[in-house]
Scaffold this motif. Structure first.
Motif, PDB file in Angstrom:
ATOM      1  N   ILE A 195     -12.058  12.309 -10.122  1.00  0.00           N
ATOM      2  CA  ILE A 195     -12.018  12.897 -11.464  1.00  0.00           C
ATOM      3  C   ILE A 195     -12.158  11.803 -12.528  1.00  0.00           C
ATOM      4  O   ILE A 195     -12.915  11.940 -13.505  1.00  0.00           O
ATOM      5  N   HIS A 196     -11.450  10.702 -12.292  1.00  0.00           N
ATOM      6  CA  HIS A 196     -11.527   9.596 -13.258  1.00  0.00           C
ATOM      7  C   HIS A 196     -12.938   9.007 -13.311  1.00  0.00           C
ATOM      8  O   HIS A 196     -13.483   8.740 -14.406  1.00  0.00           O
ATOM      9  N   LEU A 218      -5.895  12.557   0.076  1.00  0.00           N
ATOM     10  CA  LEU A 218      -6.918  13.421  -0.518  1.00  0.00           C
ATOM     11  C   LEU A 218      -6.669  13.630  -1.999  1.00  0.00           C
ATOM     12  O   LEU A 218      -7.604  13.636  -2.816  1.00  0.00           O
ATOM     13  N   ASN A 219      -5.408  13.788  -2.335  1.00  0.00           N
ATOM     14  CA  ASN A 219      -5.057  13.982  -3.749  1.00  0.00           C
ATOM     15  C   ASN A 219      -5.406  12.743  -4.567  1.00  0.00           C
ATOM     16  O   ASN A 219      -5.954  12.840  -5.690  1.00  0.00           O
ATOM     17  N   ASP A 220      -5.090  11.581  -3.990  1.00  0.00           N
ATOM     18  CA  ASP A 220      -5.426  10.341  -4.696  1.00  0.00           C
ATOM     19  C   ASP A 220      -6.943  10.196  -4.856  1.00  0.00           C
ATOM     20  O   ASP A 220      -7.449   9.793  -5.921  1.00  0.00           O
ATOM     21  N   GLN A 221      -7.668  10.496  -3.785  1.00  0.00           N
ATOM     22  CA  GLN A 221      -9.132  10.416  -3.857  1.00  0.00           C
ATOM     23  C   GLN A 221      -9.702  11.395  -4.908  1.00  0.00           C
ATOM     24  O   GLN A 221     -10.646  11.087  -5.633  1.00  0.00           O
ATOM     25  N   LEU A 252      -9.106  20.080  -8.155  1.00  0.00           N
ATOM     26  CA  LEU A 252     -10.329  20.400  -7.425  1.00  0.00           C
ATOM     27  C   LEU A 252     -11.375  21.051  -8.346  1.00  0.00           C
ATOM     28  O   LEU A 252     -12.555  20.704  -8.307  1.00  0.00           O
ATOM     29  N   GLN A 253     -10.925  21.990  -9.179  1.00  0.00           N
ATOM     30  CA  GLN A 253     -11.838  22.645 -10.122  1.00  0.00           C
ATOM     31  C   GLN A 253     -12.376  21.652 -11.154  1.00  0.00           C
ATOM     32  O   GLN A 253     -13.567  21.654 -11.488  1.00  0.00           O
ATOM     33  N   LEU A 254     -11.470  20.788 -11.635  1.00  0.00           N
ATOM     34  CA  LEU A 254     -11.882  19.801 -12.638  1.00  0.00           C
ATOM     35  C   LEU A 254     -12.911  18.843 -12.058  1.00  0.00           C
ATOM     36  O   LEU A 254     -13.914  18.501 -12.709  1.00  0.00           O
ATOM     37  N   GLU A 255     -12.660  18.413 -10.819  1.00  0.00           N
ATOM     38  CA  GLU A 255     -13.605  17.483 -10.177  1.00  0.00           C
ATOM     39  C   GLU A 255     -14.970  18.128 -10.007  1.00  0.00           C
ATOM     40  O   GLU A 255     -16.006  17.505 -10.236  1.00  0.00           O
ATOM     41  N   LYS A 256     -14.961  19.415  -9.611  1.00  0.00           N
ATOM     42  CA  LYS A 256     -16.238  20.107  -9.432  1.00  0.00           C
ATOM     43  C   LYS A 256     -16.969  20.285 -10.769  1.00  0.00           C
ATOM     44  O   LYS A 256     -18.181  20.077 -10.871  1.00  0.00           O
TER      45      LYS A 256
END
Length: 569
Positions: free
Chosen positions: A70-71, A62-65, A98-102
């Motif tokens: 994010i990338h 999950l972390n990798d995903q 998670l916040q950055l991805e959102k």
């Protein structure tokens, strides 16, 4: 204060311990030996470890995903910012993955909506701009297909549409005005549209005509051509009218029969006038002798106006011919046209010379002043004449300067001297001035001779013109004779002058200026009394001096009018 996750981990460990203790109790109750118990506890460990490893693997995946997402969001966001020409989005450095991805996902969604909005707005604006540019035959605003327009490009496209709409409105108004004027001109000169452009401009609907700059310019050219054609027809009409009117006068047509129809289209009127002209020309041929005689009278009239000399008049032998033919009539018409154009070209010169002669005669009339009753006039006539004479003194030099310019223009264009009766006009004018001065001097000398024989005038003591103790101002010798002049009135002067002068009664040659010897002779023959105020100076060498002498004479006359009656001794 410990975090909840740590407390939950402690509780999991406690739960594991409790469950292991209960499992031990179950094993004790069953009676499982230590070896089997260790084996079973190894299996539990393996199960728990596998479960935890699986869970850890899933979380790491999950972390990798999450990092990959994010990338990807960052790449999309960078592409959208570059496409939309916006600054790069800067995320909060303290944000978790998670916040950055959102945040990145939400920003990409917003920019995608902006991209779609710009594309839709650009498509609508481009269609509107294309329609306007098609009507104006202009190049539309260019934005590459598929390219997301920037905010600046959207604004420029809007301005381009506004400018095109205003230009279309202006061109449409210009087109409608030109179309209306062209239609009226065509109807007035009976012109039928014969080219495709003329038909499109006049006959087609206004929304089918392309409002290009070239078409508007072509409409203006067409309008100018029609205006020029109308002017030519009007000029032709005026020429026909002039010819008809001239023939009426020549043929002595009664006024009640002189009918010139000028209503309706120009072409129809011209056709009627042309027909009337042809009829009059036929009458002219039938009455050729009377017509030629009338033309000769007109030619002589223009000769008088153009100041033709006798030699110039004698050069036209055909004017004395008695063989009245159509050829002679043609020659007379050509001569009349020639002299008419010549007079109209140099009319200012002839008018100015005629004006000068008229003013000169009036000036001489003021100078004569021969009626004694004019001095007794109390109605303002004398003052009015004095004002008019003063105005003439100012006007004559200006008019002579204008004449010089007119003559210079004539001589430049004609490449020869301008002559009036075989004499240059300015020499003629100079001669008139010199003759006038000579005549005034002669009259002055005659008055001096009469004064020599007449008793001395004296003024009554009841109203002296000057103080009784006024000394003599001048005592000089003149040809062996004393001349005594006081500073008082002219009637108190005692003057002795010789009875004859060398040039008395002799007039100069009207075509020549007085020679230097003549001027010396006149100078020595003039009594000094002529140089006193109230008399004319014979040696006036310029118009300004002549004007001053006239003013002095006027002042002297006023002084005599204001004096009392004279007594003889």
């Amino acid at each position: 204060m410990p975090r909840q996750s740590e407390a939950l981990a402690s509780s999991i460990i406690h739960l594991l311990n409790v469950k292991m203790a209960k499992l031990q109790d179950v094993w004790d109750a069953i009676g499982i030996q230590e070896a089997k118990r260790l084996e079973r506890m190894g299996s539990v460990k393996i199960h728990i470890e596998m479960l935890l490893n699986e869970m850890i693997h899933e979380e790491e995946l999950l972390n990798d995903q999450l990092n990959e997402a994010i990338h990807n969001w960052q790449e999309k966001l960078q592409a959208l910012c570059s496409e939309l020409l916006l600054d790069l989005y800067k995320a909060d450095k303290n944000s978790t993955p998670l916040q950055l991805e959102k945040e990145l996902r939400d920003e990409v969604t917003t920019l995608l909506k902006e991209r779609i909005f710009r594309m839709e707005q650009c498509e609508i604006l481009l269609k509107e701009d294309q329609a306007l540019c098609n009507d104006l035959c202009k190049t539309p605003y260019y934005i590459p297909t598929g390219k997301v327009p920037s905010l600046q490009e959207i604004e420029e496209l809007k301005n381009h549409i506004i400018s095109a709409a205003k230009e279309k409105e202006h061109r449409l108004a210009t087109f409608l005005g030109l179309r209306h004027e062209i239609t009226n001109l065509m109807a007035n000169i009976e012109h039928v549209p014969d080219t495709t452009f003329e038909k499109d401009a006049v006959l087609e609907q206004e929304d089918l005509f392309f409002l290009s700059d070239e078409n508007i310019k072509s409409l203006e050219v067409l309008r100018q051509q029609l205006v020029k054609r109308k002017e030519e027809l009007v000029t032709m009409q005026e020429s026909l009218k002039e010819q008809i009117h001239s023939l009426w006068i020549t043929l002595q047509i009664p006024t009640e029969q002189q009918n010139m129809e000028t209503t309706g289209p120009i072409c129809e009127v011209n056709a009627v006038l042309q027909q009337n002209l042809e009829q009059l020309q036929q009458m002219k041929i039938k009455n050729i002798k009377e017509v030629i005689t009338g033309i000769r009278e007109k030619v002589h009239t223009y000769w008088d106006k153009c100041l033709y000399s006798q030699k110039q008049r004698e050069e036209s032998d055909f004017l004395r011919s008695e063989n009245f033919t159509e050829e002679l009539l043609r020659v007379h018409d050509e001569e009349l046209l020639k002299i008419t154009l010549y007079y109209e070209k140099y009319q200012e010169l002839f008018d100015n010379f005629e004006k000068w002669e008229r003013w000169w005669k009036l000036f001489l009339e003021f100078e004569k002043a021969s009626d004694p009753n004019r001095y007794a006039n109390r109605g303002g006539t004398l003052l009015k004449e004095e004002k008019e004479r003063t105005q003439l003194q100012k006007k004559l030099p200006k008019l002579e300067e204008e004449l010089k310019l007119n003559i210079l223009k004539w001589e430049t264009e004609q490449s020869g001297p301008f002559m009036i009766n075989g004499q240059k006009p300015m020499i003629y004018i100079t001669t008139q001035w010199e003759q006038h001065r000579f005549k005034k001097e002669q009259e002055k000398q005659e008055r001096c001779i009469k004064k020599d024989d007449a008793p001395v005038c004296r003024t009554p003591l009841k109203r002296p013109l000057c103080p009784s103790n006024t000394p003599l101002s001048k005592i000089r010798k003149l040809n062996g004779t004393s001349t005594i002049i006081s500073s008082g009135s002219a009637c108190n002067r005692v003057v002795k002058t010789p009875r004859k002068t060398p040039n008395a009664g002799k007039l100069p040659d009207p075509l020549q200026r007085p020679s230097l010897q003549d001027k010396k002779t006149i100078d020595t023959s003039i009594p000094n009394v002529a140089r006193q105020p109230g008399t004319f100076n014979a040696l006036v060498t310029s118009y300004s001096e002549f004007s001053r002498d006239l003013s002095r004479k006027s002042n002297c006359v006023k002084g005599q009018l204001n004096s009392t009656t004279l007594e003889n001794p």
